[in-house]
Design a protein around this motif. Structure first.
Motif, short mmCIF file in Angstrom:
data_model
loop_
_atom_site.label_atom_id
_atom_site.label_comp_id
_atom_site.label_asym_id
_atom_site.label_seq_id
_atom_site.Cartn_x
_atom_site.Cartn_y
_atom_site.Cartn_z
N UNK A 63 12.18 -2.56 -29.68
CA UNK A 63 11.59 -3.84 -30.05
C UNK A 63 10.06 -3.80 -30.05
N UNK A 64 9.44 -3.15 -29.06
CA UNK A 64 7.98 -3.10 -29.01
C UNK A 64 7.41 -2.35 -30.21
N UNK A 65 8.06 -1.26 -30.59
CA UNK A 65 7.59 -0.53 -31.78
C UNK A 65 7.74 -1.40 -33.02
N UNK A 66 8.85 -2.11 -33.12
CA UNK A 66 9.06 -2.99 -34.27
C UNK A 66 7.96 -4.05 -34.35
N UNK A 67 7.63 -4.65 -33.22
CA UNK A 67 6.59 -5.69 -33.19
C UNK A 67 5.23 -5.12 -33.56
N UNK A 68 4.91 -3.96 -33.01
CA UNK A 68 3.57 -3.39 -33.20
C UNK A 68 3.36 -2.82 -34.61
N UNK A 69 4.44 -2.57 -35.33
CA UNK A 69 4.32 -1.98 -36.68
C UNK A 69 4.86 -2.90 -37.76
N UNK A 70 5.04 -4.17 -37.45
CA UNK A 70 5.62 -5.11 -38.42
C UNK A 70 6.93 -4.57 -39.01
N UNK A 71 7.70 -3.95 -38.14
CA UNK A 71 9.03 -3.40 -38.46
C UNK A 71 9.00 -2.28 -39.48
N UNK A 72 7.85 -1.61 -39.65
CA UNK A 72 7.75 -0.47 -40.56
C UNK A 72 8.65 0.69 -40.11
N UNK A 98 3.95 3.78 -25.95
CA UNK A 98 3.63 3.69 -24.53
C UNK A 98 2.62 2.58 -24.28
N UNK A 99 2.85 1.90 -23.19
CA UNK A 99 1.90 0.91 -22.71
C UNK A 99 1.27 1.33 -21.39
N UNK A 126 -4.54 -5.29 -26.28
CA UNK A 126 -4.20 -6.33 -25.30
C UNK A 126 -2.74 -6.80 -25.40
N UNK A 127 -1.87 -5.94 -25.85
CA UNK A 127 -0.44 -6.26 -26.02
C UNK A 127 0.18 -6.69 -24.69
N UNK A 128 -0.24 -6.05 -23.61
CA UNK A 128 0.28 -6.35 -22.26
C UNK A 128 -0.72 -7.15 -21.44
N UNK A 129 -1.66 -7.83 -22.10
CA UNK A 129 -2.70 -8.57 -21.41
C UNK A 129 -4.03 -7.85 -21.58
N UNK A 130 -5.07 -8.40 -20.99
CA UNK A 130 -6.41 -7.82 -21.13
C UNK A 130 -6.42 -6.34 -20.75
N UNK A 131 -6.92 -5.52 -21.66
CA UNK A 131 -6.99 -4.06 -21.51
C UNK A 131 -5.63 -3.39 -21.38
N UNK A 132 -4.58 -4.08 -21.73
CA UNK A 132 -3.22 -3.52 -21.69
C UNK A 132 -2.74 -3.18 -23.09
N UNK A 133 -3.37 -2.18 -23.68
CA UNK A 133 -3.03 -1.79 -25.05
C UNK A 133 -1.67 -1.10 -25.10
N UNK A 134 -1.02 -1.19 -26.25
CA UNK A 134 0.24 -0.50 -26.49
C UNK A 134 0.02 0.42 -27.69
N UNK A 135 0.38 1.70 -27.53
CA UNK A 135 0.18 2.68 -28.59
C UNK A 135 1.52 3.11 -29.17
N UNK A 136 1.50 3.34 -30.48
CA UNK A 136 2.70 3.80 -31.20
C UNK A 136 2.31 5.01 -32.03
N UNK A 137 3.11 6.07 -31.91
CA UNK A 137 2.91 7.28 -32.69
C UNK A 137 4.04 7.45 -33.69
N UNK A 138 3.73 8.01 -34.85
CA UNK A 138 4.72 8.46 -35.82
C UNK A 138 4.48 9.95 -35.97
N UNK A 139 5.49 10.75 -35.68
CA UNK A 139 5.33 12.21 -35.66
C UNK A 139 6.33 12.89 -36.57
#
Length: 122
Positions: A27-36, A81-82, A103-116
């Protein structure tokens, strides 16, 4: 049970030293990538017990997963990863993320998504 989800284990003698899993896009990946990446599977849950860390167990698990994905004819996977400590390791292993949700998880709480690409890690 979801047949698209599976785990691999690293064992030494009768002891499990680590695990890795692969499954459907979360779900977090879907949200962060607009379901790409809704159609792309995810490297999940890489855990190495403290007594086995720093010995290449995690890298061996990733390599085994890549081999299995190639056998399954999977060409790409994603991961996210968050957690700052994990993000540092993933940045080293996989390079720049596809996207960063600030700030996905709050201030300075970035969430990163990789496509490999699986091939890049074989």
């Amino acid at each position: 049970m979801n047949s698209d989800l599976f785990f691999l284990m690293a064992k030494h003698n009768d002891n499990v030293g680590g695990t890795i899993s692969y499954g459907p896009c979360g779900e977090d990946i879907r949200k962060c990538t607009n379901d790409e990446f809704g159609h792309v599977g995810t490297l999940e849950s890489l855990y190495v017990l403290p007594g086995y860390q720093g010995q290449g167990v995690g890298s061996s698990l990733i390599q085994a997963l890549m081999t299995r994905l190639k056998e399954m004819e999977v060409t790409h996977f994603c991961l996210d990863s968050g957690f700052k400590i994990a993000q540092t390791k993933w940045l080293r292993k996989f390079g720049a993320p596809y996207t960063i949700a600030k700030d996905y998880w709050g201030k300075d709480g970035d969430h990163m998504v990789w496509l490999c690409k699986v091939q890049d890690l074989l």
